[in-house]
Write a protein that holds these residues in place. Structure first.
Motif, short mmCIF file in Angstrom:
data_model
loop_
_atom_site.label_atom_id
_atom_site.label_comp_id
_atom_site.label_asym_id
_atom_site.label_seq_id
_atom_site.Cartn_x
_atom_site.Cartn_y
_atom_site.Cartn_z
N ARG A 38 14.04 -1.68 -0.66
CA ARG A 38 13.54 -1.28 -1.99
C ARG A 38 14.11 -2.20 -3.07
O ARG A 38 13.38 -2.68 -3.95
CB ARG A 38 13.94 0.16 -2.28
N LEU B 294 11.37 1.84 4.57
CA LEU B 294 11.80 1.76 3.16
C LEU B 294 13.25 2.21 2.99
O LEU B 294 13.53 3.26 2.42
CB LEU B 294 10.87 2.60 2.28
N LEU C 287 0.66 -0.33 5.33
CA LEU C 287 1.49 0.20 4.25
C LEU C 287 1.64 -0.87 3.18
O LEU C 287 1.99 -2.00 3.48
CB LEU C 287 2.88 0.59 4.78
N GLN C 288 1.36 -0.51 1.94
CA GLN C 288 1.56 -1.43 0.82
C GLN C 288 2.69 -0.92 -0.06
O GLN C 288 2.77 0.27 -0.34
CB GLN C 288 0.28 -1.59 -0.01
N ILE C 289 3.54 -1.84 -0.47
CA ILE C 289 4.69 -1.49 -1.31
C ILE C 289 4.59 -2.29 -2.60
O ILE C 289 4.61 -3.52 -2.58
CB ILE C 289 6.01 -1.81 -0.58
N ALA D 281 6.45 4.50 6.22
CA ALA D 281 7.17 4.21 4.98
C ALA D 281 8.60 4.73 5.05
O ALA D 281 9.54 4.05 4.62
CB ALA D 281 6.44 4.83 3.79
N ARG E 179 2.78 -5.98 1.87
CA ARG E 179 1.89 -5.14 2.67
C ARG E 179 2.11 -5.40 4.16
O ARG E 179 2.18 -6.56 4.58
CB ARG E 179 0.42 -5.38 2.31
N PRO F 190 5.18 3.16 -2.53
CA PRO F 190 4.51 2.95 -1.25
C PRO F 190 3.13 3.61 -1.24
O PRO F 190 2.93 4.66 -1.85
CB PRO F 190 5.45 3.63 -0.25
#
Length: 210
Positions: A154, A149, A127-129, A145, A165, A138
């Protein structure tokens, strides 16, 4: 006209050569501006804190699949590797220069990235943010996520402005280096990652070293 043709050719050729030389010099100045020898300071920092430092290592970066790491090359070189433990969590800090560069970008100069990883308590989905102007974006496993999240995470990612990530059992962040790099930079990013780990569910973000 026949007389002018050779002269015109020479003029155009000279202009092309001059432009190429100017571009080379500009890129060299850019590289010299962005590339800094942080090795001695980082080696001393590692010695003082009981961490390990390696000036160069081949293959360590091959385990990663996302940006800024090159997707297809193997035997990639990482520099200024520091391995250690901070607040009960194993971490790695390294310098990386992608080669080749990102798709669609001509290789006219090098980019220098500092990458930090923090070991998680277990393996998780990728997962990439990415921080945006108002929130975060995301990309990856949607169920995961929703699990990680939370509002606090956030806010923290967006406030710092660094991407995040999850990959395997690691939490990564990175940024392009455009100036000197030293102890304060290491401490700042490690504090950021450990704070984020504390905001994760316990089975993911808890310390792994007693």
């Amino acid at each position: 006209m026949d007389v002018l043709a050779p002269i015109l050719f020479v003029v155009v050729f000279a202009a092309i050569v001059a432009a190429a030389v100017a571009l080379m010099l500009r890129n060299r100045r850019r590289d010299e501006k962005y590339r800094h020898d942080s090795g001695p300071e980082l080696a001393e920092l590692a010695r003082q804190r009981g961490w390990t430092y390696r000036a160069e290592e081949t293959g360590y970066a091959d385990r990663f699949t996302g940006f800024p790491f090159t997707q297809t090359a193997r035997g990639r070189i990482s520099r200024d590797l520091i391995h250690g433990v901070t607040e009960g969590r194993e971490f790695t800090c390294l310098a990386y220069t992608p080669t080749p560069m990102t798709v669609g970008e001509r290789k006219t100069y090098s980019r220098y990235y500092r990458v930090f990883t923090l070991r998680l308590a277990r393996e998780v989905p990728t997962l990439q943010i990415t921080p945006t102007k108002k929130d975060v974006r995301p990309r990856g496993d949607e169920d995961f996520a929703q699990t990680v999240l939370n509002p606090a995470l956030r806010t923290a990612v967006n406030a710092r402005g660094l991407p995040l990530r999850f990959e395997g059992d690691l939490l990564l962040t990175w940024y392009e280096q455009k100036g000197p790099f030293g102890q304060s930079d290491v401490d700042s990013v490690l504090a950021y990652l450990t704070a984020l780990a504390g905001l994760l569910p316990a089975d993911v973000g808890r310390p792994t070293v007693s």
